[in-house]
Design an enzyme around this catalytic site. Structure first.
Site, PDB file in Angstrom:
ATOM      1  N   ASN A   1       3.906  -0.721   7.062  1.00 67.81           N
ATOM      2  CA  ASN A   1       4.980  -0.124   7.856  1.00 67.81           C
ATOM      3  C   ASN A   1       6.268  -0.825   7.428  1.00 67.81           C
ATOM      4  O   ASN A   1       6.505  -1.965   7.806  1.00 67.81           O
ATOM      5  CB  ASN A   1       4.718  -0.326   9.357  1.00 67.81           C
TER       6      ASN A   1
ATOM      7  N   LYS B   1       9.192  -0.243   8.265  1.00 63.71           N
ATOM      8  CA  LYS B   1      10.237  -0.271   9.314  1.00 63.71           C
ATOM      9  C   LYS B   1      11.583   0.125   8.694  1.00 63.71           C
ATOM     10  O   LYS B   1      11.599   0.931   7.757  1.00 63.71           O
ATOM     11  CB  LYS B   1      10.260  -1.631  10.004  1.00 63.71           C
TER      12      LYS B   1
ATOM     13  N   HIS C   1       4.672   2.968  18.200  1.00 67.54           N
ATOM     14  CA  HIS C   1       4.897   1.564  17.817  1.00 67.54           C
ATOM     15  C   HIS C   1       5.676   0.879  18.936  1.00 67.54           C
ATOM     16  O   HIS C   1       6.535   1.489  19.573  1.00 67.54           O
ATOM     17  CB  HIS C   1       5.672   1.497  16.496  1.00 67.54           C
TER      18      HIS C   1
ATOM     19  N   GLU D   1       8.050  -1.006  18.913  1.00 71.04           N
ATOM     20  CA  GLU D   1       9.519  -0.950  18.750  1.00 71.04           C
ATOM     21  C   GLU D   1      10.063   0.398  19.218  1.00 71.04           C
ATOM     22  O   GLU D   1      11.188   0.476  19.721  1.00 71.04           O
ATOM     23  CB  GLU D   1       9.881  -1.254  17.279  1.00 71.04           C
TER      24      GLU D   1
ATOM     25  N   GLU E   1      -1.678  -3.774  18.266  1.00 65.16           N
ATOM     26  CA  GLU E   1      -0.598  -4.655  17.837  1.00 65.16           C
ATOM     27  C   GLU E   1      -0.057  -5.424  19.036  1.00 65.16           C
ATOM     28  O   GLU E   1       0.771  -4.901  19.795  1.00 65.16           O
ATOM     29  CB  GLU E   1       0.548  -3.831  17.237  1.00 65.16           C
TER      30      GLU E   1
ATOM     31  N   GLY F   1       6.036  -9.611  13.799  1.00 63.05           N
ATOM     32  CA  GLY F   1       7.191 -10.202  13.138  1.00 63.05           C
ATOM     33  C   GLY F   1       7.493 -11.626  13.561  1.00 63.05           C
ATOM     34  O   GLY F   1       8.553 -12.165  13.253  1.00 63.05           O
TER      35      GLY F   1
ATOM     36  N   SER G   1       1.767  -9.776  12.287  1.00 62.27           N
ATOM     37  CA  SER G   1       1.777 -10.939  11.401  1.00 62.27           C
ATOM     38  C   SER G   1       0.504 -11.070  10.574  1.00 62.27           C
ATOM     39  O   SER G   1       0.088 -12.183  10.242  1.00 62.27           O
ATOM     40  CB  SER G   1       2.067 -12.228  12.183  1.00 62.27           C
TER      41      SER G   1
HETATM   42  O1  LIG Z   1       3.736  -2.059  12.209  1.00 62.94           O
HETATM   43  C1  LIG Z   1       3.573  -3.215  11.877  1.00 62.94           C
HETATM   44  C2  LIG Z   1       3.589  -4.266  12.843  1.00 62.94           C
HETATM   45  O2  LIG Z   1       4.645  -4.149  13.729  1.00 62.94           O
HETATM   46  C3  LIG Z   1       3.392  -5.638  12.297  1.00 62.94           C
HETATM   47  O3  LIG Z   1       4.569  -6.168  11.778  1.00 62.94           O
HETATM   48  P1  LIG Z   1       4.493  -7.626  11.096  1.00 62.94           P
HETATM   49  O4  LIG Z   1       3.362  -7.564  10.138  1.00 62.94           O
HETATM   50  O5  LIG Z   1       5.825  -7.810  10.449  1.00 62.94           O
HETATM   51  O6  LIG Z   1       4.246  -8.581  12.204  1.00 62.94           O
END
Ligand SMILES: O=C[C@H](O)COP(=O)(O)O
Length: 247
Positions: free
Chosen positions: A9, A11, A94, A96, A165, A171, A209
């Site tokens: 992803n 983002k 998600h 977010e 998640e 993150g 993460s």
């Molecule tokens: O969609 C992915 C997740 O929000 C994980 O993000 P991350 O691997 O940067 O923690």
């Protein structure tokens, strides 16, 4: 045995030049991946990535999908539009999107339904905040989030992918331990089993993460069928290491 799915992803990251390099580096290093691989790219780059990924084994994902079919919904992107760009998966719900765009469980469930109607597999995200975990509400929260999707989608629930998640792990570099993640995945699997005889075939991804160093342990858990990767999906070598760990 079910193939694992490693989905990146991106983002709100990337550029024409950076996407080109990243995908070419991943493709060059990937060989014959034995797991399924997808990248969730910003909508404006779908056309570029569709061309770069044509004829490869990497699938394209969108980071969202409109719950509406078409019409006066400024800024929204419909499932039919995504299909035109070869989108196979749509990330929905998600954290977010839930946090910054006010998406409710019901909206997320409708987005999943819209994706399925368009022949796109929704990757439905669920997960608790730190406060909810500390209050002992993890199971209650993820079950409530998933229940809305099950309620709206009925027997089609067997066609979704679910991503657990934990919000506090996204993150932050704070990964759920494999045991913590497995415990929640087992709860989700049991809920899916109560709703569908095909629950064992529903992919449950872990996200938060996940990286090159911890992927193998997480992916070794019995109910973890893949990963939804944020930051580490932006680095070709890290993403390749995670893909290799899913083999
Ligand atoms: O969609 C992915 C997740 O929000 C994980 O993000 P991350 O691997 O940067 O923690």
């Amino acid at each position: 045995m079910m193939k694992k799915l490693i989905a990146g992803n991106w983002k709100m990251n990337g550029s024409l030049a950076a996407n080109d390099k990243l995908l070419k580096d991943i493709l060059a290093g990937m060989g014959q991946a034995t797991c399924e691989v997808a990248v969730g790219v910003p909508a404006v780059y779908l056309a570029q990535c569709q061309i770069l990924l044509a004829g490869t084994s990497i699938d394209l994902a969108s980071q969202d999908i409109s719950a509406q079919e078409s019409g006066a919904y400024t800024g929204e992107i419909s499932g039919a539009m995504l299909k035109e760009f070869g989108v196979r998966y749509a990330i929905v719900g998600h954290s977010e999107r839930r946090q910054y765009h006010g998406e409710t469980d019901e909206v997320v469930a409708c987005k999943a339904q819209r994706a399925l109607k368009c022949g796109i597999t929704p990757i439905v995200c669920v997960g608790e905040t730190l406060a909810e975990r500390e209050a002992g509400k993890t199971d209650e929260v993820v079950k409530r989030q998933l229940a809305a999707v099950i309620h709206t989608n009925g027997h089609c629930i067997s066609e979704v992918v679910v991503a657990y998640e934990p919000v506090w792990a996204i993150g932050t570099g704070k990964t759920a331990t494999p045991e913590m993640a497995q415990q929640v995945h087992a709860v989700l699997r049991a809920q899916l089993k109560a709703a569908s005889e095909h629950a064992d075939c529903i992919k449950l991804l872990y996200g938060g993460s996940m990286n090159a160093a911890n992927a193998a342990q997480l992916l070794a858990q019995p109910d973890i069928d893949g990963g939804l990767i944020g930051g580490a999906a932006l680095k070709a070598q890290d993403f390749l290491t995670i893909i290799a760990a899913a083999a």
